[in-house]
Design an enzyme around this catalytic site. Sequence first.
Site, PDB file in Angstrom:
ATOM      1  N   LYS A 181      34.961  23.140  28.431  1.00 49.04           N
ATOM      2  CA  LYS A 181      36.187  23.921  28.198  1.00 49.04           C
ATOM      3  C   LYS A 181      37.266  23.030  27.576  1.00 49.04           C
ATOM      4  O   LYS A 181      36.929  22.119  26.828  1.00 49.04           O
ATOM      5  CB  LYS A 181      36.643  24.592  29.503  1.00 49.04           C
ATOM      6  CG  LYS A 181      35.502  25.399  30.136  1.00 49.04           C
ATOM      7  CD  LYS A 181      35.948  26.332  31.216  1.00 49.04           C
ATOM      8  CE  LYS A 181      34.726  27.066  31.774  1.00 49.04           C
ATOM      9  NZ  LYS A 181      35.062  28.073  32.780  1.00 49.04           N
ATOM     10  N   SER A 195      30.476  28.976  38.885  1.00 48.39           N
ATOM     11  CA  SER A 195      30.506  28.117  40.075  1.00 48.39           C
ATOM     12  C   SER A 195      29.136  27.578  40.482  1.00 48.39           C
ATOM     13  O   SER A 195      28.833  27.432  41.661  1.00 48.39           O
ATOM     14  CB  SER A 195      31.176  28.841  41.248  1.00 48.39           C
ATOM     15  OG  SER A 195      32.501  29.198  40.909  1.00 48.39           O
ATOM     16  N   GLU A 228      36.266  33.859  28.803  1.00 48.66           N
ATOM     17  CA  GLU A 228      37.646  33.409  28.550  1.00 48.66           C
ATOM     18  C   GLU A 228      38.066  33.749  27.126  1.00 48.66           C
ATOM     19  O   GLU A 228      39.224  34.055  26.863  1.00 48.66           O
ATOM     20  CB  GLU A 228      37.752  31.899  28.843  1.00 48.66           C
ATOM     21  CG  GLU A 228      37.729  31.644  30.351  1.00 48.66           C
ATOM     22  CD  GLU A 228      37.113  30.323  30.775  1.00 48.66           C
ATOM     23  OE1 GLU A 228      36.979  29.416  29.935  1.00 48.66           O
ATOM     24  OE2 GLU A 228      36.753  30.205  31.966  1.00 48.66           O
ATOM     25  N   HIS A 280      32.224  33.721  25.361  1.00 45.99           N
ATOM     26  CA  HIS A 280      32.562  33.365  26.745  1.00 45.99           C
ATOM     27  C   HIS A 280      33.647  34.318  27.247  1.00 45.99           C
ATOM     28  O   HIS A 280      34.505  34.744  26.475  1.00 45.99           O
ATOM     29  CB  HIS A 280      33.058  31.910  26.795  1.00 45.99           C
ATOM     30  CG  HIS A 280      33.206  31.411  28.200  1.00 45.99           C
ATOM     31  ND1 HIS A 280      34.295  31.720  28.976  1.00 45.99           N
ATOM     32  CD2 HIS A 280      32.387  30.662  28.973  1.00 45.99           C
ATOM     33  CE1 HIS A 280      34.128  31.172  30.179  1.00 45.99           C
ATOM     34  NE2 HIS A 280      32.985  30.525  30.193  1.00 45.99           N
ATOM     35  N   GLU A 311      27.250  35.346  33.130  1.00 49.64           N
ATOM     36  CA  GLU A 311      28.356  34.750  33.877  1.00 49.64           C
ATOM     37  C   GLU A 311      29.235  35.859  34.441  1.00 49.64           C
ATOM     38  O   GLU A 311      30.115  36.373  33.745  1.00 49.64           O
ATOM     39  CB  GLU A 311      29.192  33.861  32.951  1.00 49.64           C
ATOM     40  CG  GLU A 311      28.396  32.742  32.313  1.00 49.64           C
ATOM     41  CD  GLU A 311      29.289  31.565  31.914  1.00 49.64           C
ATOM     42  OE1 GLU A 311      29.009  30.464  32.383  1.00 49.64           O
ATOM     43  OE2 GLU A 311      30.258  31.762  31.167  1.00 49.64           O
ATOM     44  N   GLY A 323      34.811  29.678  37.858  1.00 51.64           N
ATOM     45  CA  GLY A 323      35.923  28.831  38.286  1.00 51.64           C
ATOM     46  C   GLY A 323      36.565  29.259  39.596  1.00 51.64           C
ATOM     47  O   GLY A 323      37.638  28.793  39.957  1.00 51.64           O
ATOM     48  N   ASN A 352      29.683  23.192  29.980  1.00 50.98           N
ATOM     49  CA  ASN A 352      30.775  23.748  29.180  1.00 50.98           C
ATOM     50  C   ASN A 352      32.044  23.042  29.631  1.00 50.98           C
ATOM     51  O   ASN A 352      32.576  23.350  30.702  1.00 50.98           O
ATOM     52  CB  ASN A 352      30.849  25.268  29.438  1.00 50.98           C
ATOM     53  CG  ASN A 352      32.062  25.896  28.778  1.00 50.98           C
ATOM     54  OD1 ASN A 352      32.751  25.261  27.974  1.00 50.98           O
ATOM     55  ND2 ASN A 352      32.333  27.150  29.126  1.00 50.98           N
TER      56      ASN A 352
HETATM   57  P1  PGA Z   1      32.401  27.259  36.305  1.00 54.71           P
HETATM   58  O1  PGA Z   1      32.426  27.771  34.779  1.00 54.71           O
HETATM   59  O2  PGA Z   1      31.096  26.559  36.504  1.00 54.71           O
HETATM   60  O3  PGA Z   1      33.582  26.347  36.411  1.00 54.71           O
HETATM   61  O4  PGA Z   1      32.520  28.492  37.159  1.00 54.71           O
HETATM   62  C1  PGA Z   1      31.274  28.287  34.166  1.00 54.71           C
HETATM   63  C2  PGA Z   1      31.622  28.769  32.779  1.00 54.71           C
HETATM   64  O5  PGA Z   1      32.677  29.381  32.601  1.00 54.71           O
HETATM   65  O6  PGA Z   1      30.838  28.571  31.822  1.00 54.71           O
END
Ligand code: PGA
Length: 258
Positions: free
Chosen positions: A12, A213, A98, A96, A168, A174, A10
């Site tokens: 982003k 992560s 976010e 997601h 997630e 993140g 992903n």
């Molecule tokens: P990350 O993001 O691996 O940077 O924690 C995962 C995601 O939000 O899909």
Amino acid sequence: MARKILIAGNWKMNKTATEAADLAGQIIKAVGNQSDIDVLMCPPFTSIAAVSELVGNSTVRVGAQNMSDKASGAYTGEISAAMLRDLRVSYVILGHSERRSYYGETDEFINRKVLACLENNLKPVLCVGETLEEREAGKVESVIKTQLVGGLKDVPAEKAETIVIAYEPVWAIGTGKTATPDQAQEVHAFIRAQLVELFGTVGSSIRILYGGSMKPANADELLAKPDIDGGLIGGAALVAKDFLALVESGVKAQSKSA
Ligand code: PGA
């Protein structure tokens, strides 16, 4: 039941079309046409065409990070399923955290997008996960159940097989903080049980990815768990070397589960 591992990046809101083509080129070259596992890259909308053009006969797939619930018309700024399919997109990340927290997406809205995806033969990657506050309040299962039942409402069992779920935990995205393999497996097993309740035996063939992560240092342990069928990777997917190490981990885990 042996499910095929999916390693999904992903990206982003990162990478211009030029930068995306550079990263995608490195991934496509290394992955080639291996078929042990599925590999997916989800660049921003503006880079999808450039990335899709590079795929050629590689088995790497291209996904989007969001999609409109509407088919076409006066919806300024939106992108439809048909537009994505025309660019050879096969998966769409939906719901997601976010998008839920920054853009107010609700389960009901996400559900309309899931249904639109399936109607257009796109595979939804439905994201679910709890916040730290919810975990500390002992609400993990109720939060996940609400997101699953709401997001998958009216999905017919015969279409459910193509769905992918991504667990997630919001506190792990993140942040560098990963759920331990046992913590993740516990929630994945709960999700699996919910999917079986919703769709019967089809529920056991739906892939459940872990996200938050995930990186080369922790992937092997996570992917060794019985209900972790791959990863949805943010940060580590932006560096070809790291993403390719995760693909390697996926291939290793798949060979062990065979
Ligand atoms: P990350 O993001 O691996 O940077 O924690 C995962 C995601 O939000 O899909």
